[in-house]
Write an enzyme that holds these catalytic residues in place. Structure first.
Site, PDB file in Angstrom:
ATOM      1  N   LYS A  27       1.144  -0.950  -0.151  1.00  0.00           N
ATOM      2  CA  LYS A  27       0.026  -0.047   0.067  1.00  0.00           C
ATOM      3  C   LYS A  27       0.698   1.679  -0.208  1.00  0.00           C
ATOM      4  O   LYS A  27       0.977   2.066  -0.742  1.00  0.00           O
ATOM      5  CB  LYS A  27      -1.382  -0.025   1.331  1.00  0.00           C
ATOM      6  N   SER A  28       2.172   1.003   1.094  1.00  0.00           N
ATOM      7  CA  SER A  28       2.858   2.583   0.597  1.00  0.00           C
ATOM      8  C   SER A  28       3.238   2.640   0.170  1.00  0.00           C
ATOM      9  O   SER A  28       3.350   4.018  -0.575  1.00  0.00           O
ATOM     10  CB  SER A  28       3.572   2.296   2.221  1.00  0.00           C
ATOM     11  N   ARG A  32       2.909   5.865  -3.467  1.00  0.00           N
ATOM     12  CA  ARG A  32       3.733   6.559  -4.189  1.00  0.00           C
ATOM     13  C   ARG A  32       4.253   6.789  -4.618  1.00  0.00           C
ATOM     14  O   ARG A  32       4.248   7.416  -5.879  1.00  0.00           O
ATOM     15  CB  ARG A  32       5.559   6.595  -3.010  1.00  0.00           C
ATOM     16  N   GLY A 106      -4.402   7.813   5.182  1.00  0.00           N
ATOM     17  CA  GLY A 106      -4.703   9.500   5.223  1.00  0.00           C
ATOM     18  C   GLY A 106      -2.390   9.806   4.432  1.00  0.00           C
ATOM     19  O   GLY A 106      -2.584  10.718   4.200  1.00  0.00           O
ATOM     20  N   GLN A 180       4.947   9.563   6.551  1.00  0.00           N
ATOM     21  CA  GLN A 180       3.568  10.488   5.315  1.00  0.00           C
ATOM     22  C   GLN A 180       5.045  12.360   5.425  1.00  0.00           C
ATOM     23  O   GLN A 180       4.210  12.598   4.515  1.00  0.00           O
ATOM     24  CB  GLN A 180       2.214  10.264   5.901  1.00  0.00           C
ATOM     25  N   ASP A 326       2.250  -0.157  12.433  1.00  0.00           N
ATOM     26  CA  ASP A 326       1.108  -0.493  11.656  1.00  0.00           C
ATOM     27  C   ASP A 326       0.926  -2.194  11.956  1.00  0.00           C
ATOM     28  O   ASP A 326      -0.434  -2.868  11.629  1.00  0.00           O
ATOM     29  CB  ASP A 326       1.417  -1.055   9.850  1.00  0.00           C
ATOM     30  N   ARG A 356      -6.309   3.327  18.102  1.00  0.00           N
ATOM     31  CA  ARG A 356      -6.127   1.879  18.453  1.00  0.00           C
ATOM     32  C   ARG A 356      -5.581   1.240  19.040  1.00  0.00           C
ATOM     33  O   ARG A 356      -5.367   0.001  19.583  1.00  0.00           O
ATOM     34  CB  ARG A 356      -5.303   1.643  17.054  1.00  0.00           C
TER      35      ARG A 356
HETATM   36  C1  S3P Z   1       2.666   5.367   6.238  1.00  0.00           C
HETATM   37  C2  S3P Z   1       3.175   5.990   6.872  1.00  0.00           C
HETATM   38  C3  S3P Z   1       3.077   5.199   8.587  1.00  0.00           C
HETATM   39  C4  S3P Z   1       1.845   3.972   8.246  1.00  0.00           C
HETATM   40  C5  S3P Z   1       1.116   4.303   7.592  1.00  0.00           C
HETATM   41  C6  S3P Z   1       1.406   4.235   6.000  1.00  0.00           C
HETATM   42  C7  S3P Z   1       3.131   5.540   4.606  1.00  0.00           C
HETATM   43  O1  S3P Z   1       2.029   7.238   9.736  1.00  0.00           O
HETATM   44  O2  S3P Z   1       1.551   4.570   9.569  1.00  0.00           O
HETATM   45  O3  S3P Z   1      -0.280   3.483   7.698  1.00  0.00           O
HETATM   46  O4  S3P Z   1       3.008   4.841   3.149  1.00  0.00           O
HETATM   47  O5  S3P Z   1       4.319   6.611   4.619  1.00  0.00           O
HETATM   48  P1  S3P Z   1       2.732   7.830   9.321  1.00  0.00           P
HETATM   49  O6  S3P Z   1       3.160   8.699   8.263  1.00  0.00           O
HETATM   50  O7  S3P Z   1       1.750   8.816  10.159  1.00  0.00           O
HETATM   51  O8  S3P Z   1       3.241   7.116  10.758  1.00  0.00           O
END
Ligand code: S3P
Length: 441
Positions: A27-28, A32, A106, A180, A326, A356
């Site tokens: 997903k991350s 990107r 987010g 993020q 996560d 959480r």
């Molecule tokens: C993510 C960073 C993390 C993670 C989120 C995905 C990312 O959040 O918890 O599920 O893809 O950069 P934070 O940047 O708020 O720590």
């Protein structure tokens, strides 16, 4: 399509977890690749793009900003379709005709914020009820400092409105470790004048740094200091997304916890900034073999095998938290199988898709666990077998999946209400789990 939050799934106990699995695309990384492809010159193709709702939100947003997004069938049967994105070039996105809906994501809101800060138009980013409660001050500060005008609702929660500008590079030290936020600043920095640096208080996942290089940019990484020079143009590229280790974590934890278990996960991302989970599982007593078999666009990919071993007590310390953030909900469930689990320094869990800490502890207790909240973590005391019961996922995909893993070790069935939350990151989760769970005939 069924309305969200209407599905209840019942998970029954399992004797063990065994077999081979391929998890969905990361997903991350998918977020990107979609964002960078949208501001690159030319066409990018992305294979194994994450199938969940979060990454679909990113695609919908970049399409609303004028990037052309299409899907074509994958070369091999059973593979997800290829996502093709025709980019609009650096600072070339078009003003959207309506608010940009980031759904539950987010990552979409914060990283897209960094992209939009450099575009000379106004855009508004909105999200669902959960995302609308999450803090955005962390991107508003640095993006404003770079020259954009960024405002949000009360308490700096979404909606976020961005009037983009000609940005100037900054030297930024986030208060809280966050990939993020780091990424939002690096993406803005790529489109700013001069150099932008981010000095991380603790290392976080480095997919943005690696993705920028894959799209042809130069990024310097010196320990926790990352530097990007503004004005570098990106080139469209052909990409393949590794399997998501955070999705693999659920069956990996089940295999670690249940006697006689043995699972192998193929084509999974083994980026060191995401792999701290494996050290934690080893400390718990599991047999873990991780083999890097290649690099896909600068991301290590390989095979992961996890087998059950003698269970020990587990203490997760604040310095470890950013790299397993996560995975903490599912790691908590280890405490319901044997040894105890104690986590501190994880106050960030309270501002994720749900609180959480509160919701995890409430759910595990409803299943019979001996668990307590702390302001910045939780404790699950081992030795008490779960009974099962009824829990609610609270619109949080990782809670739905964590409760399902805990349910495998209970004496009776567990009803998970709102189980459709898994669609955010792992739509086929329950089918995959059912296939691997060995149950009495
Ligand atoms: C993510 C960073 C993390 C993670 C989120 C995905 C990312 O959040 O918890 O599920 O893809 O950069 P934070 O940047 O708020 O720590």
């Amino acid at each position: 399509m069924r309305a969200a939050d209407t599905v209840t799934v019942t998970v029954t106990p399992a004797l063990s977890i065994a077999g081979a699995l391929r998890v969905p695309g990361d997903k991350s990384i998918s977020h990107r690749y979609a964002l960078l492809a949208a501001i690159a010159d030319g066409r990018s193709t992305i294979a194994n793009y994450a199938p969940g709702a979060d990454c679909a939100s990113t695609l919908a947003c970049v399409a609303a900003l004028g990037a052309i997004v299409s899907r074509t069938p994958a070369a091999a049967p059973g593979e997800p379709p290829l996502v093709t994105i025709d980019g609009r070039g650096l600072r070339g996105l078009a003003a959207p005709g309506a608010a940009l809906d980031c759904g539950n994501s987010g990552s979409t809101m914060r990283m897209l914020g960094g992209v939009l800060a450099a575009h000379p138009f106004i855009s508004t980013l909105i999200g669902d009820a959960s995302l609308s409660r999450r803090p955005m001050r962390r991107i508003i500060g640095p993006l404003s400092q770079m020259g954009a005008t960024v405002t949000a609702g009360p308490g700096d929660r979404p909606p976020v409105t961005i009037q983009g500008a000609n940005l100037t590079g900054i030297h930024f030290t986030p208060e809280t470790p966050s990939a993020q936020v780091k990424s939002a600043v690096l993406l803005a920095g790529l489109q700013a004048s001069g150099e932008t640096t981010v000095l991380e208080p603790a290392s976080t996942r480095d997919h943005t740094e690696r993705a920028l290089v894959a799209f042809g940019a130069r990024v310097t990484v010196d320990g926790r200091l990352i530097t990007v020079k503004g004005g570098q143009r990106l080139s469209g590229v052909s990409l393949n997304v590794p399997g998501d280790i955070s999705s693999a974590a659920f069956v990996a934890v089940a295999a670690a916890a249940i006697a006689g278990s043995d699972v192998s996960i193929t084509n999974v991302g083994l980026n060191p900034s995401r792999a701290a989970l494996l050290d934690v599982l080893k400390r718990f007593g599991a047999e873990v073999e991780a083999t890097v078999e290649g690099q896909w666009n600068g991301e290590p990919v390989g095979r992961l095998r996890v087998r059950h071993g003698a269970m020990k007590d587990l203490v997760i310390t604040p310095d470890e938290v950013p790299e397993v953030i996560d995975e903490l909900p599912v790691l908590a469930t280890l405490g319901t199988f044997g040894g105890s689990v104690s986590v501190s320094g994880a106050g960030e869990l309270r501002v994720k898709e749900s609180d959480r800490i509160a919701e995890l502890v409430a759910g595990l207790r409803a299943m019979g666990a001996d668990a307590d909240e702390r302001p910045d973590g939780f404790q699950v005391r081992g030795g008490r077998r779960l009974t099962g019961g009824t829990v609610h996922a609270r619109h949080d995909h990782r809670l739905a999946m964590a409760f399902a893993i805990a349910a495998l070790g209970a004496t009776g069935p567990t009803r998970i209400e709102g189980a459709d939350a898994v669609a955010v990151s792992y739509p086929a989760f329950f089918e995959d789990l059912d296939r691997l769970a060995q149950r009495p005939n």
